[in-house]
Structure formats: C-alpha cells, structure tokens
Design an enzyme around this catalytic site. Structure first.
Site, PDB file in Angstrom:
ATOM      1  N   CYS A 181       0.832  -1.214   0.000  1.00  0.00           N
ATOM      2  CA  CYS A 181       0.000   0.000   0.000  1.00  0.00           C
ATOM      3  C   CYS A 181       0.861   1.255   0.000  1.00  0.00           C
ATOM      4  O   CYS A 181       1.244   1.759   1.062  1.00  0.00           O
ATOM      5  CB  CYS A 181      -0.930  -0.017   1.208  1.00  0.00           C
ATOM      6  SG  CYS A 181      -2.023   1.421   1.278  1.00  0.00           S
ATOM      7  N   CYS A 184      -0.548   4.283   1.786  1.00  0.00           N
ATOM      8  CA  CYS A 184      -0.371   4.275   3.245  1.00  0.00           C
ATOM      9  C   CYS A 184       1.072   4.653   3.599  1.00  0.00           C
ATOM     10  O   CYS A 184       1.304   5.417   4.529  1.00  0.00           O
ATOM     11  CB  CYS A 184      -0.625   2.883   3.826  1.00  0.00           C
ATOM     12  SG  CYS A 184      -2.166   2.144   3.342  1.00  0.00           S
ATOM     13  N   ASP A 185       2.024   4.096   2.886  1.00  0.00           N
ATOM     14  CA  ASP A 185       3.411   4.140   3.354  1.00  0.00           C
ATOM     15  C   ASP A 185       4.325   5.111   2.617  1.00  0.00           C
ATOM     16  O   ASP A 185       5.448   5.361   3.070  1.00  0.00           O
ATOM     17  CB  ASP A 185       4.013   2.730   3.291  1.00  0.00           C
ATOM     18  CG  ASP A 185       3.246   1.774   4.196  1.00  0.00           C
ATOM     19  OD1 ASP A 185       2.583   2.267   5.117  1.00  0.00           O
ATOM     20  OD2 ASP A 185       3.308   0.554   3.978  1.00  0.00           O
TER      21      ASP A 185
END
Ligand code: NDP
Length: 488
Positions: A181, A184-185
C-alpha cells in the site's frame, strides 16, 4: 425373467439411480437448481429473529452498489463492511475513470456511494463475517463481534487481496519495508529509495505515489514491457525519479530490522544484481477473497465465484456475487459497481419469487423480526500529540499503554481505529489507549522509529513490550492484548 420384466426392472433401477444420485449430489446442478437439501418456504422464516432480506458481504463498489439497489427496491439490506471498509478503491489516491466524475479521491468516491445507499435505507454493520452456512434457508451468517444474522439472500462482494511474490525475506520484512500500500506508506519514503514490482496499472499507480516522496523509484517488470494503460505509462515516463527495469525478477529481500536491498536477476543475461533500497512494494495482481466459501459448490477452478451468464446468480438460489470476487476479466471499479447493481436487482427478484415482499414483510417488521443490533461497544481514545506528551504520560509510568499510530490518508488505519476503540472499552482499567497522528506527532514517530501505519506499540511500565503491523481483526487484536495481560 421375460423381456417385459427385464425392461421393468431396468427402468426401476434407472429411476432409483437418478433419485438417489440427485440426493447424493452426483449430478452437476444448473445455476438455478436448488440443492435438494435446501427448501424455500416462508414458514422457515416467519418465526425467526435477526432476519435480513439482503445481506451484502463486503463494502467496495460492488457491495455498496448492491446495497443501494437492494435497499431502494424496498428490501431490508445490511452491508457488512469487513476488514477494509470501502474496499480497494480506498487504497488508491485519485480515480479518473469512475463514470461521471473526471477526478475523485478513491475514499471520497466510496464515502459518497455508501452515503447514497444509506439514504435509501441500507444499513452498515461494521463487522467482519466469519462463517456462512448455506445448508438451510434462511442462510446463517456469523460475525467476528458474535452476531448471528439469518439472510434470505446474500450478495457476496468480498473483492480480492494482493498477491505475494513468494521470495525469501518477503514475509520477514512485511511491514518493515515490504508493503502492498503505497498510499499508506509513501510518506515514510522521503528521500529514500523504493522498488515496486509489477507491470500493471497498480504498479504504475504505486510508483507514482512513491515518486512524490522518494529519491528514486525502481519498477521491476518481468516481461519485455509493462501492461499498464498507455496514460499510466506516459506518466511514469514523465516522472524524473522513476526507472523501469524490464525482464527482471527479484530473488531475495535482505535487510537488518528493515529492508536494505533486493537481489534481482536479469533474465536475458542471467546476471544477478543487488539493488540498495528501503522499500519493496508489491503490485502483482490479486486473488479473490473466497475463504468463506472454500469447499462449497460456489467456486470455479480458479477460485472465483461462478456466476450464471448475464446475471449475478451463483449455483445456489438466493446467493449472488459481484465484483472482483467473481470477475477475473475486467477488474474495474466501475464494472464491479455495475455487477453490484445487477446483484441487488437479482436478489430483489429472488425475494419476490419466494414471496418475501409486501404484506409478509410488513408482518416481519411488526414482529420486530429484522436484525437491529448495530451497536458495538467502543470507548473514545485520547490523542497523544507529541514526544513531550509521551515523555510526560507514558515513558516512566507504571501500567500498560497502547499507542495506535495512524495517517490521515490511510484506509487500513480507518479500519483499525474501531478495533482499537472497542479494545479500549473492553480493556478499560487494565490498559490505557492513545491514538497518534503521524503528521502531527512527527517527533514521536521519529523517536520510536515507526516504519509504517497503522502501527501499534505497547508499553508496559515504560518498556516497549510489543508492536503490531497493519490492520487486524478484533479477534486477532484482543488475542495479542490477552497474551500481554497474561504475562503479568
Ligand atoms: P494486473 O493483473 O493488471 O497486473 C499484474 C502485473 O503483475 C502484471 O504486469 C504481471 O506481469 C505482474 N506479475 C504477476 N505475477 C508476478 C510475479 N510473480 N512476479 C513479477 N510480476 C508479476 O493487476 P493490477 O493490480 O495492476 O490491475 C488489476 C486491474 O485493476 C486491471 O484491470 C487494472 O487496469 C485496474 N487498475 C486500474 C487503475 C487505474 O485505472 N488507475 C489502478 C490500478 C488498477 P505480466 O504482465 O507478465 O503478466
């Protein structure tokens, strides 16, 4: 035996063979044929409680579209949202091919669709299905929070999950540099290097998200060329810090605590090269989420749910499927939404066929037969704003403290928060819970070396005793917390 008797005996044996064979399931059923053990009489539901006309399992574009149509057609429709509310679209940044909107955030598109379905009466159950019993009608659905629902029809819209590469180091460094992801990261990759594996639109999307922050992004493609759309490939080419390596495969991920390098083999020359990197992002496609139906007659040889041509009907009456769980061809959010619409209409037709409409439904409503227990016990959690607050309230204090690190654009963080809130209620007095916004408490994130979100750190008497990566189910999270308590 004369000729006539032989014919009679043979005919009787054939009839017995067919009747017994049908009961034993020897013959392949058509999509519409009910298995002999399941009957569909309204008598079977008239005294039931916790009924649902249409239970939708999954809350991506297919799930909420089925919810929208199911509810708008007058059926009591409950969408059970699962571990990733909103589905995979919530993991992408912007969508440009959602019909009717030229550019919209994935999360915003899904929030809007859910709101639209709710405005027609669809209910959302923030819970995850743990089992579905198809042996008797109404079908029985059990959830992680301990609910039992009796569903007159079900739309399975459980979507798909990212595939693994299956190389050494992948699991070891999952959540410590290995990720599926980028949205997200990516913010953790400021001035760092990242590798993305895959040649499709997802890989292109992940690489572009990382390119905003990273020093360099290397895309590993196993064939001669990417299969991503022309537009996405043009965008990758335009990004100054993205390099695309073709005909190359990763062999091993290495590191110390976190990812440090990836060994890759160039297929043409058989050359092995080590690429220094801080992250390895996997975007090599998905597999359908059908664990709930393993061993049932619903699945095809590839593990997808089979649907009957031009409908969303499965091989079981009253069970419908929509989206990536049944579609291995298009795998587009818009197609999933369309299939969800069809599934909602199919479910409505089925309910009318069995007589679940009009006066009968009014009787059920009057008798309070419908499921209504949407409440999940939760407690509000205080925010820890900085390293100074951590030093004051946790660093040297006795007791157990649970810190939930989350980012604003992180869908799995959104899924994790209600889990942590219900833990805060259940474990009140035994441990104290805090949430930490990674954009606000940057000094604390640096000091505790938080590598990704969502990320949970548990402190006991000032000492870090555990950390957990990624979103978890309630059962899993409570299991970890019980283990920590039992160490006392
Ligand atoms: P795809 O199936 O389209 O692509 C998967 C990619 O991963 C392929 O390039 C494949 O290689 C590669 N791959 C598979 N297994 C391995 C492996 N073991 N090692 C190395 N490479 C591997 O999946 P996506 O998730 O990219 O896309 C799914 C669908 O979603 C598509 O229809 C896509 O268009 C859509 N999508 C659209 C987006 C958008 O419009 N913005 C964004 C994201 C997805 P090979 O080509 O050799 O088979």
């Amino acid at each position: 035996m004369n000729k006539r008797n032989i014919i009679l005996v043979t005919a009787a044996a054939a009839i017995l063979f067919v009747l017994y064979g049908q009961r034993a399931g020897w013959f392949k059923r058509s999509a519409h044929e009910a298995p002999s053990h399941v009957t569909f009489s309204l008598d079977q539901i008239k005294n039931k409680k916790n009924l649902v006309d249409i239970a939708v399992i999954g809350s991506g574009p297919a799930g909420w579209s089925a919810g929208l149509y199911g509810a708008r057609l007058g059926n009591y429709t409950v969408v059970i949202d699962g571990n990733m509310p909103g589905g995979q679209l919530t993991r992408t940044s912007f969508i440009e091919n959602w019909p009717g909107l030229s550019r919209v955030r994935g999360q915003a598109a899904m929030d809007h669709l859910a709101g639209q379905a709710k405005s027609f009466g669809a209910e959302e159950l923030k819970d995850t299905v743990t089992s579905v019993d198809l042996h008797a009608w109404p079908y029985t659905i059990k959830t992680e929070d301990g609910h039992t629902l009796y569903a007159a029809s079900i739309v399975v819209a459980t979507g798909s999950s990212p595939r693994n590469v299956n190389i050494p180091g992948e699991m070891e460094f999952y959540g410590r540099g290995v990720s599926t992801c980028a949205i997200c990261d990516a913010p953790f990759f400021k001035n760092k290097n990242a590798i993305v594996i895959g040649g499709g639109d997802s890989a292109a999307e992940e690489a572009l998200q990382l390119a905003v922050y990273a020093k360099k992004v290397t895309v590993l493609v196993r064939k001669e060329a990417m299969r991503a759309s022309y537009t996405m490939q043009q965008r990758l080419k335009a990004a100054h810090n993205v390099e695309i390596l073709t005909e190359v495969e990763p062999e091993r991920i290495t590191g110390v605590d976190t990812v440090k390098a990836v060994e890759v083999r160039f297929k043409k020359t058989n050359e092995l090269k080590v690429i220094q990197t801080d992250g390895f992002f996997i975007a090599i496609g998905h597999h359908p989420n059908t664990a709930l139906f393993q061993g049932s007659q619903l699945l095809n040889e590839k593990g997808y749910i089979k649907v009957h041509a031009h409908t969303q009907e499965t091989t079981m009456p009253g069970i419908f499927a929509a989206g990536d769980v049944e579609d291995d061809l298009y795998r587009q959010a818009g197609v999933a939404a369309g299939h969800g619409i069809a599934a909602g209409i199919d479910a409505d037709r089925f309910l009318r066929d069995v007589g679940l409409s009009g006066k009968f439904r009014d009787t059920l409503k009057k008798g309070k037969a419908y499921f209504s227990d949407f409440y999940v016990e939760r407690a509000e959690i205080a925010t820890l704003p900085s390293l100074a607050a951590f030093n004051e309230q946790i660093a040297n204090k006795k007791g157990i403290f649970v810190l939930d690190f989350a980012g604003k654009n992180c869908p799995s963080c959104k899924a994790m928060l209600p889990v942590v809130e219900s833990a805060a209620s259940r474990y009140a007095g035994k441990m104290t819970f805090f949430k930490v916004d990674i954009d606000e408490a940057k000094d604390l994130v640096m000091s505790l070396k938080v590598p990704k979100v969502p990320y949970i750190i548990v402190f006991k008497d000032g000492v870090r005793v555990a950390f957990f990566n990624g979103a978890m189910s309630r059962t899993e999270f409570f299991g970890h917390l019980n283990a920590i308590l039992s160490q006392e």
